[in-house]
Write an enzyme that holds these catalytic residues in place. Structure first.
Site, short mmCIF file in Angstrom:
data_model
loop_
_atom_site.label_atom_id
_atom_site.label_comp_id
_atom_site.label_asym_id
_atom_site.label_seq_id
_atom_site.Cartn_x
_atom_site.Cartn_y
_atom_site.Cartn_z
N HIS A 88 0.27 -11.64 1.67
CA HIS A 88 -0.71 -10.83 0.97
C HIS A 88 -1.39 -11.58 -0.18
O HIS A 88 -2.60 -11.46 -0.38
CB HIS A 88 -0.04 -9.56 0.45
N TYR A 145 0.81 -1.22 0.00
CA TYR A 145 0.00 0.00 0.00
C TYR A 145 0.85 1.28 0.00
O TYR A 145 0.33 2.36 -0.26
CB TYR A 145 -0.92 0.04 1.22
#
Length: 274
Positions: free
Chosen positions: A105, A47
């Site tokens: 992830h 992110y």
């Protein structure tokens, strides 16, 4: 705040997602959420906002041990040495000595899952993470992680909302007492104007988005992490915890299509997380 227990931790059912929040916007959003009563913050190395989250953790009056903090290692960094380097970088950016959840992830096509999870388990045993888990794992991979590798999986974070069913994955996870953390729980904003949800919302003096969140949060073994930048959106999401749906509401939601996925996988071929 309602919580779910997993791997010895009590995790708030509703968290703040930070995907696509950057810099000052991210910093202010996290500070606002914490001041409002949120105690579950979700980020990831991908992110590119861990530093902003870390600044907010430093600037808030909420003690660190009262905040559930999740971050994630990217699928390109799943070799043991790469995981270690990514983890230390995340801690530095987050300005903390530990995270509460450290997650894979995305599963990578060529990963050595046992080696990756063993590295995460060592990080947990050393105190760097209070628990470990995964994201975007289909049943077969999750079963391998839990049953073959014996990894103490604390959650599996996947896309889940009223337009995307998880009719295979969720029952499996419930059977293993592994919470499902729903990301994109509002289908990236697509649910706010859905007539069927608005019909239910009018009955409850709520919004369509609140109904969509309430539907998720009433389910056994489900958490949700909607992104919300403004205080108004954060408050609205928090108030969804107060809504109690009835059987007619659930029946109407059940009639909606359940095959609409809006988050594309990190690579091709697509992993089927149903």
């Amino acid at each position: 705040m309602q919580t779910i227990q997993t791997q010895g931790l009590n995790v708030p059912r509703l968290g703040l997602g930070t995907f696509k929040l950057q810099g000052k916007d991210c910093h202010e959003a996290v500070l606002s959420a914490l001041a409002m009563g949120y105690r579950h913050i979700d980020t990831a190395e991908m992110y590119a906002n861990e530093d902003a989250v870390g600044d907010a953790l430093e600037d808030t009056d909420v003690p660190r041990d009262q905040i559930h903090l999740t971050t994630k290692v990217w699928w390109q960094n799943l070799a043991p040495d790469a995981i270690r380097k990514a983890f230390e970088t995340s801690l530095t950016r987050l300005k903390t000595d530990y995270v509460d959840f450290y997650l894979i992830h995305w599963p990578a096509p060529d990963m050595n899952l046992a080696s990756a999870l063993e590295t995460l388990m060592r990080i947990r045993d050393e105190g760097g993470a209070r628990a470990i888990g995964v994201c975007n794992f289909p049943v077969a991979l999750l079963k391998q992680a839990i049953e073959e590798i014996k990894a103490p999986i604390a959650c599996n974070q996947v896309e889940y909302h009223v337009l995307l069913g998880q009719k295979t994955l969720l029952p499996f996870m419930q059977g293993k007492s592994v919470p499902l953390t729903a990301y994109a729980p509002l289908a990236q904003g697509r649910l706010a104007a859905m007539p069927e949800l608005q019909q239910i919302a009018d009955k409850h003096d709520a919004t369509a988005a609140q109904i969509a969140l309430a539907w998720l949060l009433e389910q056994d073994c489900v958490m949700a992490i909607p992104k919300a930048r403004s205080e108004a959106s954060q408050r609205s999401n928090l108030d969804a915890l107060k809504i109690r749906l009835d059987q007619d509401d659930r029946a109407l939601i059940a009639k909606l299509p359940k095959d609409q996925r809006f988050v594309k996988p990190a690579f091709s071929p697509e992993w089927d997380v149903e």
